[in-house]
Design a protein around this motif. Structure first.
Motif, short mmCIF file in Angstrom:
data_model
loop_
_atom_site.label_atom_id
_atom_site.label_comp_id
_atom_site.label_asym_id
_atom_site.label_seq_id
_atom_site.Cartn_x
_atom_site.Cartn_y
_atom_site.Cartn_z
N UNK B 109 1.37 -0.81 0.42
CA UNK B 109 0.21 0.03 -0.25
C UNK B 109 1.19 1.13 -0.02
N UNK B 110 1.78 1.40 0.49
CA UNK B 110 3.35 2.51 0.19
C UNK B 110 2.46 3.54 0.60
N UNK B 111 2.50 3.73 2.40
CA UNK B 111 1.79 4.24 2.86
C UNK B 111 2.78 5.34 3.74
N UNK B 112 3.57 4.84 4.32
CA UNK B 112 4.77 5.70 4.84
C UNK B 112 4.91 7.14 4.17
N UNK B 113 5.08 7.26 2.67
CA UNK B 113 5.37 8.51 2.31
C UNK B 113 4.44 9.74 3.10
N UNK B 114 2.77 9.57 3.35
CA UNK B 114 2.37 10.30 3.96
C UNK B 114 1.39 10.00 4.97
N UNK B 121 -6.28 16.23 2.81
CA UNK B 121 -5.74 16.52 1.27
C UNK B 121 -4.60 15.65 0.57
N UNK B 122 -5.54 14.54 1.47
CA UNK B 122 -4.74 13.22 -0.30
C UNK B 122 -5.90 12.75 -1.26
N UNK B 123 -4.59 12.59 -2.55
CA UNK B 123 -5.52 12.22 -3.71
C UNK B 123 -6.80 11.32 -3.37
N UNK B 124 -8.03 10.85 -3.73
CA UNK B 124 -8.58 10.11 -3.89
C UNK B 124 -7.83 8.56 -3.83
N UNK B 125 -7.16 8.46 -4.80
CA UNK B 125 -6.37 6.58 -4.48
C UNK B 125 -5.49 6.43 -3.44
N UNK B 126 -4.89 7.19 -2.98
CA UNK B 126 -4.28 7.16 -1.37
C UNK B 126 -4.85 7.72 -0.72
N UNK B 127 -6.28 7.89 -0.37
CA UNK B 127 -6.76 8.21 0.52
C UNK B 127 -8.06 6.43 0.40
N UNK B 128 -8.07 5.38 -0.41
CA UNK B 128 -8.28 4.67 -0.30
C UNK B 128 -7.40 3.29 -0.16
N UNK B 129 -5.91 3.93 -0.50
CA UNK B 129 -5.05 2.84 -0.05
C UNK B 129 -5.36 3.01 1.47
N UNK B 130 -5.96 3.88 1.73
CA UNK B 130 -5.34 4.15 3.66
C UNK B 130 -6.22 3.09 4.53
N UNK B 131 -7.77 3.80 3.65
CA UNK B 131 -8.84 3.13 4.17
C UNK B 131 -8.48 1.44 3.93
N UNK B 132 -8.44 1.47 3.30
CA UNK B 132 -7.84 -0.39 3.13
C UNK B 132 -7.32 -0.89 4.32
#
Lengths: 310, 246
Positions: B109-114, B121-132
């Protein structure tokens, strides 16, 4: 750090009074005027801040505050009905019945707001709008009551509606403080499920929370706190909005920290207001005037910040 | 692991019979409004069915304690409406028992950078990765035991190609540990590549269930999706699907 701040405030409250001399007058002033004032400020500040911190999460609106969403005005309306229509009761009975009336007003308006906000889940500001509707309606009914009341009760009510920390004596505080403490401790113990609630009711349920029960219990505790705060100090603006909002801006969203910190900072803020209004200026400034002066700009700031996010 | 018998929800799904086993990666495909989200919500116990029976590990879903269920199954819903400016780190902490992000989860999911940024403030795809990540972290101990039920509603919506493959790779890996993974989406090629089992929905009913590679035939898919579908095979036997209007 926060404990030190409280101590500093308490020290500030002793200024101008030499309690430790043998002067009976000074001691009486301390015991029957200054100490109840400090206790009222602390408990009202803490109650308003903790209940707002919870309401903001429960109603999923960072701008929720008992004053803004209409709980205070619901409580005020019931207080007005009592003060204007039931003015025959004696002073001792007043202390028992007024909080009860305020509390029922707070509970009724809380549930009205809750139901309205559930009916309109798509609108982010539905809660605020529902609150404005309830405030306006309460204001209108209070105005009608004014028309039909005698001069004595009218004065009583006007003074009360402006918000004052000087009203409460020990008789009412001994009843209010324990209830508020229990309600606040109860809310603080719910900090973990409240953290889930930031992500909505369904995510909280998925994480293991019985959402309906939780909602009912927390709203009841919040209404209890607001009802008592309003009944002992009238309506005090913006404390509830200001304190949790600033704390979250600086320290993040974890309610396990935010709720106790809100209690401490809310108490501290109102005690500082007391210090400013009583000791620094030399004359009594109405509490709401000071809190609103402080809270107004913060409200603007948070509205603008919310706008930027969208 | 989960068994649905005659499950109906008024106007949303009707008479669904399904039996899904541990260790499988199940994909749910179907047109809009065919009942994918409702089916997942019923399996998660977020929505109760009007009729029929849902059993998880042999026990009726309604008999589960909410906490017991929360440690056993996770569900990532399709839409998220976030009003608070919470950081990614706090979001994950609130739902996870441990402070550390598991290595395999981070790799996919590569979440560490954000991690320290605000979720909104994240993009839609990034937000989805966080929710997953949030959903998976909630049941991570069960996932490691291979006993979790993982339900994800359109998890690849908004994800770039790289993260679509990373995510499905991870989910396959979790399924091979013994977990049951159920995902809904709209991509035939990803389904062919990653699904063990396919549930095709049409008009609020189960249209077909079976091994993905067996039921993914042109005519069959065309009937299910009301759309023209061509299937191309290469020498290695891989199939590629192309969709177009008549």
């Amino acid at each position: 750090m926060l404990v030190t701040l409280i101590l500093v405030t308490l020290y500030a409250l002793f200024t101008g009074l030499d309690v430790f001399t043998k002067s009976a007058v000074q001691q009486k002033i301390f015991l029957y005027l200054r100490l109840p004032l400090v206790v009222t400020a602390a408990i009202v500040g803490a109650a308003l801040s903790v209940s707002s911190a919870c309401l903001q999460v429960l109603l999923r609106n960072p701008l929720a505050d008992p004053g803004i969403i209409g709980i205070t005005s619901g409580a005020s309306l019931f207080a007005a009905i009592f003060l204007l229509l039931g003015s025959q009761v004696s002073i001792t009975q007043l202390h028992i019945w007024l909080p009860l009336f305020c509390f029922s007003g707070a509970v009724l308006s809380t549930f009205a707001i809750y139901l309205l906000s559930r009916k309109l889940p798509e609108m982010g500001n539905a809660v605020i709008l529902a609150g404005i509707a309830i405030s306006t309606l309460s204001g209108a009914i209070i105005a009608w009551l004014y028309l039909f009341s005698d001069a004595q009760s009218m004065r009583h009510l006007t003074f009360w509606l402006m918000g004052s920390l000087h009203q409460a004596g020990w008789d009412i505080l001994l009843f209010a403080v324990p209830i508020c403490l229990v309600a606040m401790i109860y809310l603080m113990r719910q900090a973990k499920p409240l953290n889930w609630y930031y992500f909505g009711a369904s995510n909280a349920q998925l994480a293991g929370l019985d959402v309906k029960k939780f909602n009912r219990k927390l709203l009841f505790a919040c209404a209890l706190l607001v009802g008592i705060a309003v009944s002992i100090a009238g309506s005090i603006a913006f404390v509830g909005l200001l304190v949790p909002h600033l704390l979250r801006n600086f320290f993040g969203f974890d309610n396990r920290f935010i709720l106790p910190a809100s209690a401490i900072c809310g108490a501290l803020l109102l005690m500082l207001v007391v210090v400013v209004s009583d000791t620094a200026t030399g004359f009594n400034i109405p509490v709401s005037m000071l809190t609103a002066t402080l809270g107004g700009p913060v409200f603007f700031f948070s509205l603008l910040k919310l706008q930027r996010q969208r | 692991m989960i068994e649905l018998t005659g499950v109906s929800v008024l106007n949303r799904i009707s008479d669904v019979n399904l039996s899904l086993k541990r260790g499988h990666m199940v994909h749910i495909l179907g047109n809009n409004g065919s009942g994918k989200s409702t089916l997942l919500a019923v399996m998660s116990a977020l929505l109760s069915s009007d009729s029929g029976k849902v059993e998880l590990l042999g026990k009726d879903l309604s008999e589960y304690d909410l906490i017991e269920l929360a440690n056993l199954r996770c569900f990532q819903e399709q839409g998220h409406n976030q009003v608070f400016t919470i950081t990614v780190r706090e979001t994950l902490q609130f739902f996870s028992a441990s402070a550390e992000m598991p290595e395999s989860l981070e790799q996919a999911l590569e979440i560490k950078p954000f991690m320290n940024r605000e979720l909104t403030a994240l993009s839609g795809g990034e937000q989805r990765r966080v929710h997953i990540a949030r959903a998976l972290l909630q049941v991570w101990p069960a996932i490691e035991n291979g006993s979790a039920l993982i339900l994800l509603d359109e998890p690849i919506q908004g994800l770039d190609y790289r993260h679509q493959h990373l995510l499905f790779g991870l989910l396959n890996q979790l399924a091979s540990k013994g977990n049951l993974v159920v995902v809904s989406h709209h991509d035939l090629n990803l389904c062919y590549q990653y699904a063990d089992k396919l549930v095709l929905l049409k008009d609020k009913r189960v249209y077909a269930v079976g091994l993905a590679k067996e039921i993914m035939k042109e005519e069959f898919l065309e009937q299910a999706f009301c759309c023209k579908i061509s299937c191309y095979s290469d020498e290695a036997g891989n199939r590629l699907f192309q969709t177009y209007l008549n």
